[in-house]
Motif scaffolding. Sequence first.
Motif, PDB file in Angstrom:
ATOM      1  N   UNK A 186       0.832  -1.211   0.000  1.00  0.00           N
ATOM      2  CA  UNK A 186       0.000   0.000   0.000  1.00  0.00           C
ATOM      3  C   UNK A 186       0.866   1.261   0.000  1.00  0.00           C
ATOM      4  N   UNK A 187       1.905   1.264   0.799  1.00  0.00           N
ATOM      5  CA  UNK A 187       2.763   2.446   0.864  1.00  0.00           C
ATOM      6  C   UNK A 187       3.498   2.669  -0.441  1.00  0.00           C
ATOM      7  N   UNK A 188       4.100   1.613  -0.972  1.00  0.00           N
ATOM      8  CA  UNK A 188       4.887   1.741  -2.192  1.00  0.00           C
ATOM      9  C   UNK A 188       4.030   2.177  -3.369  1.00  0.00           C
ATOM     10  N   UNK A 189       2.888   1.544  -3.573  1.00  0.00           N
ATOM     11  CA  UNK A 189       2.052   1.866  -4.736  1.00  0.00           C
ATOM     12  C   UNK A 189       1.385   3.229  -4.586  1.00  0.00           C
ATOM     13  N   UNK A 190       1.065   3.632  -3.351  1.00  0.00           N
ATOM     14  CA  UNK A 190       0.462   4.962  -3.144  1.00  0.00           C
ATOM     15  C   UNK A 190       1.459   6.065  -3.468  1.00  0.00           C
ATOM     16  N   UNK A 191       2.686   5.919  -2.995  1.00  0.00           N
ATOM     17  CA  UNK A 191       3.699   6.935  -3.284  1.00  0.00           C
ATOM     18  C   UNK A 191       4.060   6.961  -4.767  1.00  0.00           C
TER      19      UNK A 191
END
Length: 531
Positions: A186-191
């Motif tokens: 979630x963090x990687x794809x959101x950023x």
Amino acid sequence: MEHRIVGPGPYRATKLWNETVELFRARMPLRKHRCRFKSYERCFTAAEAVDWLHELLRCSQNFGPEVTRKQTVQLLKKFLKNHVIEDIKGKWGQEDFEDNRHLYRFPPSSPLKPYPKKPTCQKDVIKFPEWNDPPPSTSQENIPVRPVVMNSEMWFKRHSIAIGEVPACRLVYRRQLTEANIEEIWKSMTLAYLQKVLGLDSLEEVLDIKLVNSKFIIHNVYSVSKQGVVILDDKSKELPHWVLSAMKCLANWPNCSDLKQPMYLGFEKDVFKTIADYYGHLKEPLLTFHLFDAFVSVLGLLQKEKMAIEAFQVCCLLLPPENRRKLQLLMRMMARICLNKEMPPLCDGFGTRTLMVQTFSRCILCSKDEVDLDELLAARLVTFLMDNYQEILKVPSALQTSIEERVAHLRRVQIKYPGADMDITLSAPSFCRQISPEEFEYQRAYGSQEPLAALLEEVITDAKLSSKEKKKKLKQFQKSYPAVYQERFPTPESEALLFPEKPKPKPKPQLLMWALKNPFQPFQRTRSFRM
């Protein structure tokens, strides 16, 4: 007298400051003034500076028409403090600028703000599990280290599904994703999504990735009410009951008969002051200090409204859940108050919309360090939020769908066939090199045919195959790659040479007439059964 549009990117506030200072110094009208029986060349009054700069800011697409005269005076105070201007006696360094007839002038040179230099640090690449990632305890003995050369048997196994034969397969269950794996995804794809929307090569100068909490993102997506407002697990972080009641009172004015509003004069002003005092004493703005540069960078996309809304959606997902909830309730109240024509005036000096922006802009967006344009930028952002808060405070559906599909893919059972690509480790990809058009046409025509021709020769020369199996495989190859097959066997005669005909069996001798004992002896009549 126009501002250059400063798009999204790092140090946007500093770029806007320098741009404004340069325009003000270059285009502010200067003339001769008299003060106390003395003449001063190339100067201007405070009121003239306010008039000219106010018009410049209102016409700029970087700030917009919502800029007030009071905000312009605040900016000129910072100009005086930073020695962009000085009074006629050369004094500067204090924010004692007033909207009056006092004389000011430009110093020989006005200092532009340098761009801050952040310490370079190694970028942390967030890697989430892939299909081929071995479990942590997997030994190196079971991992192939070089590509497998494809032979005829492997080729036919790989193409057996298209041909109609389904080989034996096995199910490989993906090792279970942990909660930490899902949070990293979630963090990687959101950023990555935010970086793509902003059109930046990196988020390093706009956002400190280490401060982004993946738990906040997941909570803001899934822990919401039917109205889309975040639901907090820790009720101690909720708005105080008296503040929430005051906000409901003004948001529903005068449709809240159940609240039994007192009817004394000025009651609505007291309620509004209660709300403003609470939000004004927050320790940190709702958009947080560490996300200041990110939100200021998004302001560079306001000319592209759809992209700006999308970028604000992603940035708001990075907020702590309690901040996002307070922002949602505040923006809903502000928008309803501005649209309510029956709401009495809450301030005698300002209109309702201007009052909302001026009152709550600093509690929504503010820099931890002193930024000279933060008030103007905050007002610009809050104005855009009020007009589009319903869309901005939604979860971006495209981002949510892509992440959920990614997680589902990693959890899905994988089917492996013998000889498939998943069973081998491919060599590292090589870099591309430019070729001529002639070489491209040659490779397109013959590049893929050479390995197929070699594969066909391997089938032809395979001595282990019986003639029946070899004919079957050649027929399958001819059906899949007719051009290659036609080049190898241009005529039926060339194909017939591969399978020479068997010698014909000797014909049986014909029955000779003289083999009979009495060839011309007539048959004897048998006795009739008739009586």
